[in-house]
Design an enzyme around this catalytic site. Structure first.
Site, mmCIF file in Angstrom:
data_model
loop_
_atom_site.group_PDB
_atom_site.id
_atom_site.type_symbol
_atom_site.label_atom_id
_atom_site.label_comp_id
_atom_site.label_asym_id
_atom_site.label_seq_id
_atom_site.Cartn_x
_atom_site.Cartn_y
_atom_site.Cartn_z
ATOM 1 C CD GLU A 181 -1.866 -2.351 1.493
ATOM 2 O OE1 GLU A 181 -0.716 -2.626 1.888
ATOM 3 O OE2 GLU A 181 -2.789 -3.191 1.451
ATOM 4 C CG HIS A 235 -9.390 -6.988 8.229
ATOM 5 N ND1 HIS A 235 -8.240 -7.237 8.941
ATOM 6 C CD2 HIS A 235 -9.181 -7.527 6.993
ATOM 7 C CE1 HIS A 235 -7.390 -7.902 8.174
ATOM 8 N NE2 HIS A 235 -7.928 -8.080 6.987
#
Lengths: 391, 329
Positions: free
Chosen positions: B60, B129
């Site tokens: 990322e 998450h």
């Protein structure tokens, strides 16, 4: 401050440093006439005498600019940090000095040298250090954050390694647009231990991105030596590039010819094959990590600093080569030195006399949509100040 | 008007903008050949090819940074976060670089970048998450954040975000991807950033929310009317930054009571900002304190029945409103 003293002890220009320079150059590169190592590389053969003098001027200007900045800093004229490039000048001149129209640069916080080489003026650079409105970033960036996108210079970045993915993206954009160019992404030896640097190298190797990762290895990441901060193959930090299937090379940053020659190879690889390269340039900073680094003689010896200043100084080495070649006289060298000093002095005056940004500038340049009303589909409030201090 | 899913609406927005502008490309984990982890980009790689739909490795920081660099050069990257929770590994790129460069360059450089993906709890994937970082992103001047709750809003805001010259974070919801609603067919249909929407008009109470909370609030509003005759106005922020203060304040001045609902955590959450705004600029219009409902202030719990309790429900909203109106239910 001790740093100032060591700077003054650098009258070593006359002292030859032939041995150390030659030691660091591979025998194969020497021409029969004992010319300077790598002088015979095509890119260096193409240099006119004027070009060679211009390269000297370029290095000397960096040094004089920073010496003037240091003085001003020590007088309390500027805030924040000041990371000096002095000792590393051949790196910026040998790499950035070769920029073509579609070649770009991004670097870390030790960014003054690269900025001057792309053609930013001493005035705008000095004024930026002073936090003045006439600075290259209107006084909004400071020493670590110079920018000149019109000159393909994309900063000036303060977070170690944080600029490397951006450099990858700049090169990615070149490829996307079908340009034959490259992006130099400069970092220090400390940055090689940052995760995003490795992510960027993997992506560059994976996707054939024309980026040149340049590790300016000045041996110390802040106050920690390379040995105390990194494990790496015996060949050196650059050899980590093997893991990403990226070609790498090592360069002595003392010899401008060598920096230019090996950089050219990387540029051609980027231009012609759209492949990345990792270059590790061995160099040295005479001052601390920043001027606030008062302990820089505790993590390295005075003798080590003197060795570099007196025997391996890139400006001194270049002057010697040019004198040997009959390109430069002592008088010319003195004149170049004097002119650069005057230019730096003028830049200090310019910065001193320039105004600070008006307070309204605090809220400008945050959003394009705010600064360009009517061009965006934006409504509502975007700043959340109950009351501004000046209202 | 067509009735399509929230997922389809985002896909249509991406396809239209990729078609419209050569500089738009989409990059992320499994967005191309895999068709997107949540199928938002399904079929786009087949349609537009490798240049416009790029599968990135799990890096990322690498590819958000790449997106910023490419945006500095004038491209318009749309970067997908498979989950917005993953943005934290790229925090320096996503917030520090994206928010600072225009400013530090004295306005010489723009970053027309979109970072989009689901940012929601409620799917039993555990604390790592389930983050809702819209409040944190909104804390950075230089960044913009939107959180659509309907298909039309998702499409209109996505298109506005891609055309914007500043970095915009579009926070979606995996729970909403399958929700259907009407979307205009006009390929230039866009919703301005910073424009709230009154999803339900009412007179007795203003419920301010964003993202999925708006749908929960609408459900609660219906029951409040049926059960107590309380007519709630539901203001959907849609955009967190910029923020449509005028619409919020106008509603508050009409109803004199405010409940702020979101799935953000309470401390320094979006609701805290709204609450401050209301007390600061509509204090004299209030008949009582501003009330707030947020996710229960703990990391997102995995256990499915408990996670359901952790996020504000229509029941929670009704109970809170009953308290505001001194109703003993």
């Amino acid at each position: 401050m001790t740093t100032k003293k060591t700077a003054k002890k650098t009258p070593a220009k006359k002292k030859p440093a032939a041995k150390s320079a030659e030691k660091s150059a591979p025998a194969a590169s020497r021409s029969s006439k004992a010319a300077a190592p790598y002088a015979d590389a095509p890119i260096n053969q193409a240099l006119t005498n004027d070009d060679k003098i211009a390269a000297l001027v370029s290095m000397v200007r960096i040094r004089k600019f920073e010496q003037a900045a240091l003085q001003a800093y020590q007088k309390g004229k500027m805030g924040g940090f000041l990371h000096l490039y002095i000792g590393q000048e051949a790196t910026a001149v040998g790499t950035v000095g070769q920029l073509g129209d579609d070649d770009h640069v991004i670097t870390a916080y030790r960014d003054h040298g690269h900025a001057l080489v792309v053609g930013m003026s001493m005035n705008e650079c000095m004024a930026e250090l002073y936090g003045k409105y006439t600075g290259c970033s209107k006084g909004k960036g400071g020493s670590m954050h110079y920018f000149a996108p019109d000159k393909n210079y994309w900063g000036g970045h303060g977070i170690v390694g944080g600029q490397i993915p951006l450099g990858l993206g700049i090169a990615y954009a070149l490829k996307y647009k079908g340009k034959k160019g490259c992006c130099f992404a400069f970092m220090g030896d400390g940055a090689v231990n940052q995760g995003p640097v490795h992510e960027a190298m993997n992506l560059a190797g994976l996707w054939d991105i024309p980026v040149i990762f340049v590790i300016e290895n000045n041996k110390y990441s802040m106050g920690t030596s390379q040995e105390r901060s990194s494990v790496y193959p015996k060949e050196g930090l650059a050899a980590r590039a093997d893991a990403y299937n990226i070609v790498w090379d090592q360069i002595s940053g003392e010899n401008l010819y060598e920096v230019r020659a090996k950089t050219r190879v990387a540029m051609e690889r980027a231009h012609n094959e759209s492949r990345p390269t990792v270059l590790e340039i061995a160099t040295y900073r005479y001052y601390g990590h920043s001027i606030a680094d008062a302990n820089h003689q505790k993590y390295r010896t005075k003798e080590e600093i003197l060795e570099y200043q007196q025997k391996r100084d890139p400006i001194m080495v270049w002057e010697r080569y040019l004198k040997e070649e009959g390109v430069l006289t002592d008088e010319q060298a003195k004149e170049i030195d004097k002119k650069a000093k005057e230019e730096a002095k003028d830049a200090v005056r310019f910065a001193e006399e320039s105004p600070f940004p008006p307070k309204e500038e605090i809220l400008r340049d945050v959003y394009h949509s705010v600064d360009n009303p009517g061009t965006h589909s934006n409504e509502g409030e975007i700043f959340f100040n109950d009351r501004l201090p000046w209202n | 008007m067509a009735i399509i899913t929230y997922r389809q609406a985002i896909k249509d927005a991406l396809a239209e903008e990729i078609t419209r502008d050569e500089s738009v490309f989409m990059m992320g984990e499994e967005v191309a050949q895999y068709n997107g982890a949540y199928k938002v980009t399904e079929g786009l790689w087949e349609r537009f090819g490798d240049k416009r739909l790029v599968d990135a490795p799990i890096s990322e920081a690498g590819f958000i940074g790449l997106g910023i660099g490419a945006a500095m050069m004038g491209l318009r990257p749309v970067i997908e976060m498979m989950f917005f929770s993953f943005v934290y590994v790229a925090w320096d790129q996503a917030v520090n670089n994206a928010s600072s460069i225009r400013y530090m360059s004295g306005g010489l450089i723009n970053i027309p970048l979109v970072i989009r993906g689901p940012a929601n709890g409620g799917t039993n994937v555990g604390a790592t998450h389930s983050h809702t970082p819209e409040n944190m992103v909104a804390n950075f001047p230089g960044l913009k954040v939107v959180a659509p709750c309907t298909a039309a809003d998702a499409k209109g805001l996505m298109k506005a975000a891609i055309r914007d010259n500043d970095p915009v974070f579009v926070m979606e919801s995996t729970i909403l991807y399958g929700e259907e609603s009407e979307v205009p067919d006009d390929p230039d249909f866009i919703i301005p950033l910073g424009k709230a929407d009154i999803k339900r008009a009412g007179t007795d109470l203003t419920i301010v929310g964003h993202g999925r909370s708006v749908l929960v609030a609408l459900k609660a509003a219906k029951e409040l009317k049926d059960k107590h005759g309380i007519d709630a106005e539901v203001v959907d922020l849609r955009s967190i930054r910029p923020l449509d203060e005028a619409t919020i304040l106008k509603s508050v001045k009409k109803t004199n009571r405010v409940l702020v609902v979101d799935e953000n955590k309470p401390y320094c959450g979006v609701g805290a900002q709204i609450s401050h705004l209301v007390q600061r600029k509509a204090f004299d219009y209030l008949d009582g304190p501003v009330h707030r409902l947020s996710a229960v202030d703990a990391p997102a719990i995995y256990s499915p029945p408990l996670e359901k309790i952790q996020l504000p429900s229509d029941r929670d909203i009704i109970r809170e409103v009953e308290l505001m109106f001194n109703i003993n239910a």
